[in-house]
Motif scaffolding. Structure first.
Motif, PDB file in Angstrom:
ATOM      1  N   ARG A 187      -4.648   7.011   0.990  1.00  0.00           N
ATOM      2  CA  ARG A 187      -5.484   5.953   0.426  1.00  0.00           C
ATOM      3  C   ARG A 187      -6.365   5.284   1.472  1.00  0.00           C
ATOM      4  O   ARG A 187      -7.267   4.523   1.120  1.00  0.00           O
ATOM      5  CB  ARG A 187      -4.597   4.910  -0.248  1.00  0.00           C
ATOM      6  CG  ARG A 187      -3.802   5.476  -1.403  1.00  0.00           C
ATOM      7  CD  ARG A 187      -2.813   4.502  -1.953  1.00  0.00           C
ATOM      8  NE  ARG A 187      -3.362   3.665  -2.996  1.00  0.00           N
ATOM      9  CZ  ARG A 187      -2.635   2.881  -3.779  1.00  0.00           C
ATOM     10  NH1 ARG A 187      -1.333   2.856  -3.628  1.00  0.00           N
ATOM     11  NH2 ARG A 187      -3.192   2.164  -4.697  1.00  0.00           N
ATOM     12  N   LYS A 194      -7.807  13.208   2.082  1.00  0.00           N
ATOM     13  CA  LYS A 194      -8.345  12.834   0.775  1.00  0.00           C
ATOM     14  C   LYS A 194      -8.592  14.063  -0.094  1.00  0.00           C
ATOM     15  O   LYS A 194      -8.361  14.038  -1.303  1.00  0.00           O
ATOM     16  CB  LYS A 194      -9.638  12.024   0.943  1.00  0.00           C
ATOM     17  CG  LYS A 194      -9.409  10.578   1.368  1.00  0.00           C
ATOM     18  CD  LYS A 194     -10.695   9.798   1.341  1.00  0.00           C
ATOM     19  CE  LYS A 194     -10.442   8.331   1.674  1.00  0.00           C
ATOM     20  NZ  LYS A 194      -9.642   7.649   0.634  1.00  0.00           N
ATOM     21  N   LEU A 224      -5.416  12.423  -5.951  1.00  0.00           N
ATOM     22  CA  LEU A 224      -5.789  11.123  -5.416  1.00  0.00           C
ATOM     23  C   LEU A 224      -6.189  10.169  -6.542  1.00  0.00           C
ATOM     24  O   LEU A 224      -5.843   8.979  -6.508  1.00  0.00           O
ATOM     25  CB  LEU A 224      -6.936  11.277  -4.416  1.00  0.00           C
ATOM     26  CG  LEU A 224      -7.337  10.014  -3.665  1.00  0.00           C
ATOM     27  CD1 LEU A 224      -6.170   9.456  -2.852  1.00  0.00           C
ATOM     28  CD2 LEU A 224      -8.529  10.279  -2.748  1.00  0.00           C
ATOM     29  N   GLU A 228      -4.473   6.502  -7.331  1.00  0.00           N
ATOM     30  CA  GLU A 228      -5.210   5.256  -7.492  1.00  0.00           C
ATOM     31  C   GLU A 228      -4.976   4.666  -8.886  1.00  0.00           C
ATOM     32  O   GLU A 228      -4.869   3.454  -9.049  1.00  0.00           O
ATOM     33  CB  GLU A 228      -6.702   5.511  -7.270  1.00  0.00           C
ATOM     34  CG  GLU A 228      -7.056   6.023  -5.872  1.00  0.00           C
ATOM     35  CD  GLU A 228      -6.788   4.998  -4.783  1.00  0.00           C
ATOM     36  OE1 GLU A 228      -6.463   3.839  -5.087  1.00  0.00           O
ATOM     37  OE2 GLU A 228      -6.885   5.373  -3.594  1.00  0.00           O
TER      38      GLU A 228
END
Length: 231
Positions: A187, A194, A224, A228
């Motif tokens: 993150r 990433k 990812l 999130e």
């Protein structure tokens, strides 16, 4: 019992297939699966389909499919078409992808595809970590169950553990995988993970099958996004 012809799946990049009688699965798993379907359909086998390497991604792109989850949608469509051609008059139910909980790693271990790696991805001698579970069917077929692929984890003979040393988050430095450390690093704005996993790429096993940059970016952007989304 009969043998299935998996040629169409192989040609689509879905080269991993395993057939199980429900009765041969662990009792708790079999009971959970049976609770999800209509007994009148007589679904007595489970068909596990996976992919290895880059061929599936190329087939997805060539198909022109456009969706939020193109690999899932292509895989389900391809497996459904294969089943209809192979087994006219038979019925099947897709339970993965879907809302029904399926222990894919447990099925992979039974099939002999899956061994644990230090970075918590399944690994095997042929494909390394460059494979994935794509579709699980419950079917009323009468196929010859496949034999488990024999062999131990390639990690057993790996003394250098390059994946541990390469991980920029140090997520395995404590002797086991620290998921929170991995997620926290991914993150970060400056994260090198990433759109990839540096530890995974550092593993030499099955490196000839390593995903290309585009496929890697697609896979890791989804993970990812999920990180999130769930905070």
């Amino acid at each position: 019992m009969s043998l299935a012809d998996f040629t169409a799946l192989n040609d689509a990049g879905l080269q991993l297939q395993a057939v199980f009688d429900l009765d041969q699965l662990p009792a708790e798993m079999a009971a959970a699966l049976r609770s999800r379907f209509d007994p009148a359909q007589r679904q007595r086998q489970l068909i596990l389909v996976g992919h290895g390497g880059r061929a599936l991604w190329e087939a997805v792109k060539a198909s022109g499919i456009r969706s939020e989850n193109p690999i899932d949608d292509f895989s389900v469509r391809t497996v459904g078409q294969w089943f209809a051609r192979q087994f006219p008059g038979r019925t099947c139910q897709v339970i993965y992808p879907g809302d029904i909980p399926v222990d894919l790693q447990a099925l992979g271990r039974i099939a002999g595809w899956h061994h644990a790696s230090p970075f918590m991805l399944g690994i095997n001698q042929e494909w390394g970590t460059w494979f994935a579970y794509r579709v699980v069917l419950l079917a009323d077929t009468d196929l010859e169950p496949t034999r488990s692929v024999s062999g131990e984890s390639p990690c057993v003979r790996c003394a250098d553990r390059p994946c541990v040393a390469a991980c920029p988050a140090g997520a395995m430095n404590g002797g086991s995988f620290a998921l929170d450390t991995c997620i926290g690093y991914r993150r970060q704005a400056s994260s090198r993970c990433k759109a990839t996993c540096v530890a995974r790429v550092s593993c030499p096993v099955g490196s000839a099958h390593r995903y290309g940059e585009e496929q890697m970016r697609h896979a890791y952007s989804i993970s990812l996004r999920d990180i999130e989304r769930h905070g």
